[in-house]
Design an enzyme around this catalytic site. Sequence first.
Site, PDB file in Angstrom:
ATOM      1  N   ASN A 211     -10.812  -4.077  -0.496  1.00  0.00           N
ATOM      2  CA  ASN A 211     -10.484  -3.825  -1.904  1.00  0.00           C
ATOM      3  C   ASN A 211      -9.869  -5.071  -2.526  1.00  0.00           C
ATOM      4  O   ASN A 211      -9.725  -6.091  -1.854  1.00  0.00           O
ATOM      5  CB  ASN A 211      -9.540  -2.616  -2.012  1.00  0.00           C
ATOM      6  CG  ASN A 211      -8.264  -2.842  -1.225  1.00  0.00           C
ATOM      7  OD1 ASN A 211      -7.501  -3.760  -1.499  1.00  0.00           O
ATOM      8  ND2 ASN A 211      -8.059  -2.027  -0.197  1.00  0.00           N
ATOM      9  N   LYS A 289     -24.871  -6.632  14.741  1.00  0.00           N
ATOM     10  CA  LYS A 289     -25.114  -6.730  13.303  1.00  0.00           C
ATOM     11  C   LYS A 289     -26.224  -5.756  12.905  1.00  0.00           C
ATOM     12  O   LYS A 289     -27.303  -5.758  13.523  1.00  0.00           O
ATOM     13  CB  LYS A 289     -25.513  -8.171  12.969  1.00  0.00           C
ATOM     14  CG  LYS A 289     -25.595  -8.433  11.499  1.00  0.00           C
ATOM     15  CD  LYS A 289     -25.982  -9.876  11.235  1.00  0.00           C
ATOM     16  CE  LYS A 289     -26.474  -9.997   9.820  1.00  0.00           C
ATOM     17  NZ  LYS A 289     -27.217 -11.208   9.592  1.00  0.00           N
ATOM     18  N   ASP A 305      -3.053   7.932   7.157  1.00  0.00           N
ATOM     19  CA  ASP A 305      -2.198   7.499   6.042  1.00  0.00           C
ATOM     20  C   ASP A 305      -0.850   7.062   6.633  1.00  0.00           C
ATOM     21  O   ASP A 305      -0.062   7.888   7.098  1.00  0.00           O
ATOM     22  CB  ASP A 305      -2.008   8.653   5.044  1.00  0.00           C
ATOM     23  CG  ASP A 305      -1.375   8.162   3.764  1.00  0.00           C
ATOM     24  OD1 ASP A 305      -0.302   7.518   3.845  1.00  0.00           O
ATOM     25  OD2 ASP A 305      -1.953   8.399   2.687  1.00  0.00           O
ATOM     26  N   LYS A 338       1.773  11.767  -5.775  1.00  0.00           N
ATOM     27  CA  LYS A 338       1.907  10.971  -4.534  1.00  0.00           C
ATOM     28  C   LYS A 338       3.328  11.022  -4.002  1.00  0.00           C
ATOM     29  O   LYS A 338       3.561  11.119  -2.794  1.00  0.00           O
ATOM     30  CB  LYS A 338       1.504   9.515  -4.796  1.00  0.00           C
ATOM     31  CG  LYS A 338       0.057   9.264  -4.436  1.00  0.00           C
ATOM     32  CD  LYS A 338      -0.431   7.890  -4.772  1.00  0.00           C
ATOM     33  CE  LYS A 338      -1.935   8.001  -4.964  1.00  0.00           C
ATOM     34  NZ  LYS A 338      -2.548   6.823  -5.496  1.00  0.00           N
ATOM     35  N   LYS A 342       3.408  12.682  -0.430  1.00  0.00           N
ATOM     36  CA  LYS A 342       3.661  11.754   0.681  1.00  0.00           C
ATOM     37  C   LYS A 342       5.133  11.712   1.082  1.00  0.00           C
ATOM     38  O   LYS A 342       5.540  10.824   1.833  1.00  0.00           O
ATOM     39  CB  LYS A 342       3.146  10.357   0.312  1.00  0.00           C
ATOM     40  CG  LYS A 342       1.622  10.306   0.082  1.00  0.00           C
ATOM     41  CD  LYS A 342       1.081   8.892   0.152  1.00  0.00           C
ATOM     42  CE  LYS A 342      -0.413   8.887  -0.137  1.00  0.00           C
ATOM     43  NZ  LYS A 342      -1.052   7.647   0.301  1.00  0.00           N
TER      44      LYS A 342
HETATM   45  N1  CTP Z   1      -1.093   4.261   2.090  1.00  0.00           N
HETATM   46  C1  CTP Z   1      -0.893   4.139   3.451  1.00  0.00           C
HETATM   47  N2  CTP Z   1      -1.928   4.376   4.308  1.00  0.00           N
HETATM   48  C2  CTP Z   1      -3.138   4.756   3.843  1.00  0.00           C
HETATM   49  C3  CTP Z   1      -3.341   4.887   2.446  1.00  0.00           C
HETATM   50  C4  CTP Z   1      -2.292   4.617   1.602  1.00  0.00           C
HETATM   51  O1  CTP Z   1       0.190   3.790   3.888  1.00  0.00           O
HETATM   52  N3  CTP Z   1      -4.110   4.980   4.701  1.00  0.00           N
HETATM   53  C5  CTP Z   1       0.039   4.032   1.168  1.00  0.00           C
HETATM   54  C6  CTP Z   1      -0.093   2.797   0.309  1.00  0.00           C
HETATM   55  O2  CTP Z   1       0.441   1.676   0.929  1.00  0.00           O
HETATM   56  C7  CTP Z   1       0.681   3.226  -0.929  1.00  0.00           C
HETATM   57  C8  CTP Z   1       0.451   4.707  -1.035  1.00  0.00           C
HETATM   58  O3  CTP Z   1       0.081   5.094   0.259  1.00  0.00           O
HETATM   59  O4  CTP Z   1       2.062   3.018  -0.763  1.00  0.00           O
HETATM   60  C9  CTP Z   1      -0.563   5.085  -2.050  1.00  0.00           C
HETATM   61  O5  CTP Z   1      -1.801   4.654  -1.698  1.00  0.00           O
HETATM   62  P1  CTP Z   1      -3.127   4.933  -2.545  1.00  0.00           P
HETATM   63  O6  CTP Z   1      -4.263   4.329  -1.819  1.00  0.00           O
HETATM   64  O7  CTP Z   1      -2.892   4.520  -3.937  1.00  0.00           O
HETATM   65  O8  CTP Z   1      -3.156   6.472  -2.499  1.00  0.00           O
HETATM   66  P2  CTP Z   1      -4.079   7.442  -1.757  1.00  0.00           P
HETATM   67  O9  CTP Z   1      -3.215   8.431  -1.091  1.00  0.00           O
HETATM   68  O10 CTP Z   1      -5.014   6.704  -0.873  1.00  0.00           O
HETATM   69  O11 CTP Z   1      -4.819   8.188  -2.915  1.00  0.00           O
HETATM   70  P3  CTP Z   1      -6.024   7.747  -3.851  1.00  0.00           P
HETATM   71  O12 CTP Z   1      -6.774   6.649  -3.157  1.00  0.00           O
HETATM   72  O13 CTP Z   1      -6.774   9.012  -3.985  1.00  0.00           O
HETATM   73  O14 CTP Z   1      -5.398   7.313  -5.120  1.00  0.00           O
END
Ligand code: CTP
Length: 399
Positions: A211, A289, A305, A338, A342
Amino acid sequence: MKSLINKKVLLIICGGIAAYKSLELIRLLKKNGATIKTILTKSGSKFVTPLSITSLSQSKVYQDLFSLEDEAEMDHISLSRWSDLILIAPATANTISKLANGISDDLASTVALASNKKIFIAPAMNVRMWEHKSTKDNIKKLKSYNYELIGPEIGDMACGEYGEGKMSEPVSILKEIGNYFDILNSNNKYKAVVTAGPTHEYIDPVRYITNKSSGKQGYEIAKSLSNKGFETTLISGPTNLEIDDTVNLIRVETAEEMFKATQNNLPADVAIFSAAVGDYKAKHLSKFKVKKQDNFNLELEKNIDILNYVSNHNSLRPKLVIGFAAETNNLENYSIKKLNDKNCDWIIANDVSNKKIGFNSEFNEVSIYYKKGNKEKLSYKHKSEISDEIVEKIINHLN
Ligand code: CTP
């Protein structure tokens, strides 16, 4: 002042009439328990003598970059390594300009350029020189390089003019330095873990999903924490950023590696999850590959997560867990969701659809959503300033 006891201060004295005040500064630093080594620039030596400095500091004065004797005893890199802090007082317009532009043509500027220590500058110059745009630009640059400014003050100048440009009085300089060490001493009991940057989720040995995260905000937060005395570990996905070695940097590539590194570095007092962790990884990672095909279906599965895991863990959960929410729409609703889903204490939210503050920008504007239900906005500013503000709030919370 207790905070200065046994602190090693490398004092750089440049060429200005205010150099006479540096002698008093040496006396005060010594009286308060600091050990001092001094670098005297060529022009500085026109105002004060090495003998008066040595008599007061009871240590050697270093003057020449290419002195065989000095280099044999302590080379310029070791001089910077030796110190807990570098103080340039007085800092002339010339030295400020050299430091802002990376010029290293004498011992003082070379030591400053080669240093990863905190550098304080106490400017002293004529009011017009201080107010000149080039000096202002140089100071701005030095601040962005993490230099700390003390003064200058407004008053009568040696040249007969009146205005801003006088070096701060030795007692005020001493107080600022003392405060700095006070903060470091009171925070060095705290441990912080920061995740930053994107992750690479491999499909095959040469391809991955990633990303747009640059990691800048997370790196700045780690820098601010370390500057304030926290024992800081930065777990970073692939970025082209660097950080000085006061931060324990662990480079990882995948979410899986980031997860393991986070586990290995907990418990901590605070964890800040600024990484844009890939939500998915390839279900079947190809060993070779993958060859071109007319139709290619990639099956993905969810990554763990990391934030969610840590914030719900009985023994690993830090006192303060901070998550990030990077959103393109519905910022407030998604952030609050979130925060609750979380189990975070705070969520720092930013609108990544705004090009001025989005991915890779040097600037940011964020809102902090707190568990208690309140919210605070940090207005548009450099990511380093946003980090300093966040870290101030962290310190207040922990104390
Ligand atoms: N995060 C994490 N591990 C993951 C995904 C996210 O620790 N596998 C943490 C990120 O570092 C951030 C928070 O969760 O602090 C939010 O991440 P984000 O990607 O914005 O949220 P998602 O829960 O993945 O939701 P979405 O992609 O649907 O917005």
